[in-house]
Design a protein around this motif. Structure first.
Motif, PDB file in Angstrom:
ATOM      1  N   THR A 193       0.822  -1.217   0.000  1.00  0.00           N
ATOM      2  CA  THR A 193       0.000   0.000   0.000  1.00  0.00           C
ATOM      3  C   THR A 193       0.853   1.263   0.000  1.00  0.00           C
ATOM      4  OG1 THR A 193      -1.433  -1.309   1.468  1.00  0.00           O
ATOM      5  CG2 THR A 193      -2.234   0.839   0.853  1.00  0.00           C
ATOM      6  N   ILE A 194       2.031   1.179  -0.590  1.00  0.00           N
ATOM      7  CA  ILE A 194       2.912   2.343  -0.700  1.00  0.00           C
ATOM      8  C   ILE A 194       2.473   3.177  -1.906  1.00  0.00           C
ATOM      9  CG2 ILE A 194       5.301   3.088  -0.974  1.00  0.00           C
ATOM     10  CD1 ILE A 194       4.739   1.654   1.663  1.00  0.00           C
ATOM     11  N   SER A 195       2.622   4.490  -1.797  1.00  0.00           N
ATOM     12  CA  SER A 195       2.166   5.357  -2.886  1.00  0.00           C
ATOM     13  C   SER A 195       3.277   6.184  -3.523  1.00  0.00           C
ATOM     14  CB  SER A 195       1.063   6.297  -2.392  1.00  0.00           C
ATOM     15  OG  SER A 195       1.548   7.145  -1.364  1.00  0.00           O
ATOM     16  N   SER A 196       4.451   6.292  -2.863  1.00  0.00           N
ATOM     17  CA  SER A 196       5.513   7.127  -3.418  1.00  0.00           C
ATOM     18  C   SER A 196       6.796   6.329  -3.612  1.00  0.00           C
ATOM     19  CB  SER A 196       5.802   8.319  -2.507  1.00  0.00           C
ATOM     20  OG  SER A 196       6.556   7.938  -1.373  1.00  0.00           O
ATOM     21  N   GLU A 197       7.567   6.733  -4.611  1.00  0.00           N
ATOM     22  CA  GLU A 197       8.847   6.085  -4.856  1.00  0.00           C
ATOM     23  C   GLU A 197       9.788   6.294  -3.674  1.00  0.00           C
ATOM     24  OE1 GLU A 197      12.638   6.661  -7.896  1.00  0.00           O
ATOM     25  OE2 GLU A 197      10.594   6.816  -8.704  1.00  0.00           O
ATOM     26  N   GLN A 198       9.741   7.452  -3.047  1.00  0.00           N
ATOM     27  CA  GLN A 198      10.634   7.744  -1.937  1.00  0.00           C
ATOM     28  C   GLN A 198      10.384   6.802  -0.756  1.00  0.00           C
ATOM     29  OE1 GLN A 198       8.814   9.931  -3.590  1.00  0.00           O
ATOM     30  NE2 GLN A 198      10.109  11.634  -4.294  1.00  0.00           N
ATOM     31  N   GLU A 199       9.108   6.564  -0.445  1.00  0.00           N
ATOM     32  CA  GLU A 199       8.805   5.680   0.681  1.00  0.00           C
ATOM     33  C   GLU A 199       9.135   4.231   0.342  1.00  0.00           C
ATOM     34  OE1 GLU A 199       5.640   5.757   4.296  1.00  0.00           O
ATOM     35  OE2 GLU A 199       4.789   5.986   2.296  1.00  0.00           O
ATOM     36  N   PHE A 200       8.933   3.846  -0.904  1.00  0.00           N
ATOM     37  CA  PHE A 200       9.286   2.502  -1.352  1.00  0.00           C
ATOM     38  C   PHE A 200      10.788   2.284  -1.193  1.00  0.00           C
ATOM     39  CE2 PHE A 200       9.683  -1.012  -4.394  1.00  0.00           C
ATOM     40  CZ  PHE A 200       8.492  -1.709  -4.216  1.00  0.00           C
ATOM     41  N   ARG A 201      11.576   3.277  -1.581  1.00  0.00           N
ATOM     42  CA  ARG A 201      13.037   3.173  -1.444  1.00  0.00           C
ATOM     43  C   ARG A 201      13.448   3.082   0.030  1.00  0.00           C
ATOM     44  NH1 ARG A 201      16.307   4.134  -5.722  1.00  0.00           N
ATOM     45  NH2 ARG A 201      15.379   4.938  -7.665  1.00  0.00           N
ATOM     46  N   ALA A 202      12.773   3.836   0.874  1.00  0.00           N
ATOM     47  CA  ALA A 202      13.096   3.796   2.299  1.00  0.00           C
ATOM     48  C   ALA A 202      12.823   2.416   2.892  1.00  0.00           C
ATOM     49  CB  ALA A 202      12.297   4.867   3.047  1.00  0.00           C
ATOM     50  N   GLY A 227       1.058   9.651  -7.770  1.00  0.00           N
ATOM     51  CA  GLY A 227       1.308   9.760  -9.202  1.00  0.00           C
ATOM     52  C   GLY A 227       2.176   8.699  -9.834  1.00  0.00           C
ATOM     53  N   VAL A 228       2.556   7.659  -9.089  1.00  0.00           N
ATOM     54  CA  VAL A 228       3.414   6.614  -9.645  1.00  0.00           C
ATOM     55  C   VAL A 228       2.593   5.696 -10.549  1.00  0.00           C
ATOM     56  CG1 VAL A 228       4.981   4.702  -9.103  1.00  0.00           C
ATOM     57  CG2 VAL A 228       4.848   6.687  -7.572  1.00  0.00           C
ATOM     58  N   THR A 229       3.121   5.352 -11.702  1.00  0.00           N
ATOM     59  CA  THR A 229       2.444   4.439 -12.619  1.00  0.00           C
ATOM     60  C   THR A 229       2.980   3.023 -12.441  1.00  0.00           C
ATOM     61  OG1 THR A 229       4.051   4.674 -14.408  1.00  0.00           O
ATOM     62  CG2 THR A 229       2.264   6.309 -14.308  1.00  0.00           C
ATOM     63  N   SER A 230       2.253   2.076 -12.990  1.00  0.00           N
ATOM     64  CA  SER A 230       2.688   0.681 -12.920  1.00  0.00           C
ATOM     65  C   SER A 230       4.016   0.485 -13.642  1.00  0.00           C
ATOM     66  CB  SER A 230       1.616  -0.234 -13.509  1.00  0.00           C
ATOM     67  OG  SER A 230       1.226   0.208 -14.796  1.00  0.00           O
TER      68      SER A 230
END
Length: 320
Positions: A152-161, A188-191
């Motif tokens: 349920t992550i929505s941002s690339e930054q949080e995914f990287r963290a 705004g991240v796309t698949s």
């Protein structure tokens, strides 16, 4: 030695994951203003029942009751100091249930978003996000989780963290985003961007995919995009069982077991390797999903029209 999930993936065409956590605990009496993670200490009997129901319904992998178990979310309950306690308890109970099942069942240490917006848009720094995820990951590891399950992550930054925290804990992990805004996450991240991102990480996930969102049909449309990206990493699909409504004081979703069974075999025929349910998915849904996955032979990749026809259509026009 490969991790437990990779071992299963090497021996099976598909793996069935579990269903909802919050929905099922709410229907066991969890008040809406109480964090589910607190029940790891206060109502361990209910949490064990949640885990056992998933295993009894045929899940090969189930999540710990720790989705909101980070310091930021627990602070809202005055429990930021209980991160280790609650995550350790949630994972230890899961380990016991899995080990008593008599078969190979993977315990996935569940890690959800912090609930904060990361810099530069918000105020949460990368270092603080990593610190919170790492604290949670270490407790889940100590409790016996086989793998970390970031969802349920929505941002690339949080995914990287989250990925960095998994590396620091020396744990294999899986990563999912929720695509709920016309084919994009709320940030705004796309698949296609997620498919590319997982391969750029120093420690790529064992598998990646999508969970939650606005419906099973939309989630499978996202899955088709993962497949089209050319990324050969195993794909995860964990879709909601329809739309929620209150019925006799309990939260129910309008996706029937039959609809979720159709979702499961459509996902499998799209090429999904790990198939489960998210919000609203009960043990009855899981049993129907397991039955169809075992009994219905594999077929051609379904079209968008077939997905929409069987699952009730898409919620919005995709903008990507």
């Amino acid at each position: 030695m490969p991790d437990s999930l990779s071992q299963l993936l090497a021996s099976r065409d598909w793996i069935m994951a579990d269903g909802a956590t919050g929905t099922n605990l709410f229907n066991m009496g969890l008040p809406s203003n109480v964090a589910p993670e607190l029940w790891n200490a206060d109502r361990p009997d209910a949490v064990r029942r949640l885990y056992q129901d998933a295993v009894d319904a045929g899940a090969d992998l189930f999540l710990t009751n720790t989705f909101g178990g980070n310091a930021s979310r627990l602070r809202l309950q005055g429990a930021a100091h209980r991160v280790r306690e609650l995550n350790l308890a949630g994972a230890a109970m899961a380990r016991d249930v899995a080990d008593a099942s008599g078969r190979k069942v993977v315990v996935a240490g569940n890690i959800g978003p912090t609930g904060e917006i990361m810099a530069p848009i918000g105020t949460l720094s990368h270092a603080r996000a990593v610190e919170m995820f790492h604290e949670q990951a270490e407790a889940l590891k100590e409790g016996g989780a086989d793998i970390l399950w970031v969802e349920t992550i929505s941002s690339e930054q949080e995914f990287r963290a989250a990925a960095e925290a998994a590396r620091m804990a020396d744990m294999p992990w899986c990563g999912m985003m929720s695509f709920d805004t016309a084919g994009r996450t709320i940030m705004g991240v796309t698949s296609a961007q997620l498919s590319a991102l997982v391969e750029r990480l120093p420690n790529p996930p064992v598998a990646y995919g999508a969970n939650c969102g606005v419906g099973a049909a939309d989630l499978l449309r996202t899955v088709r995009d993962f497949v089209a990206s050319g990324n050969e990493r195993p794909i995860i699909a964990k879709g909601n069982a329809g739309i929620p409504h209150l019925e006799a004081g309990s939260l129910h979703y309008d996706g029937t077991p039959e609809i979720m069974a159709d979702y499961a075999w459509l996902a499998r025929d799209l090429g999904v390797r790990i198939i489960g349910g998210c919000c609203g998915t009960t043990r009855d849904h899981l049993r129907a999903m397991r039955d169809v996955l075992e009994s219905r032979p594999a077929g051609p990749r379904p079209s968008l029209e077939e997905i929409a026809g069987r699952l009730g259509g898409f919620s919005a026009i995709q903008t990507i």
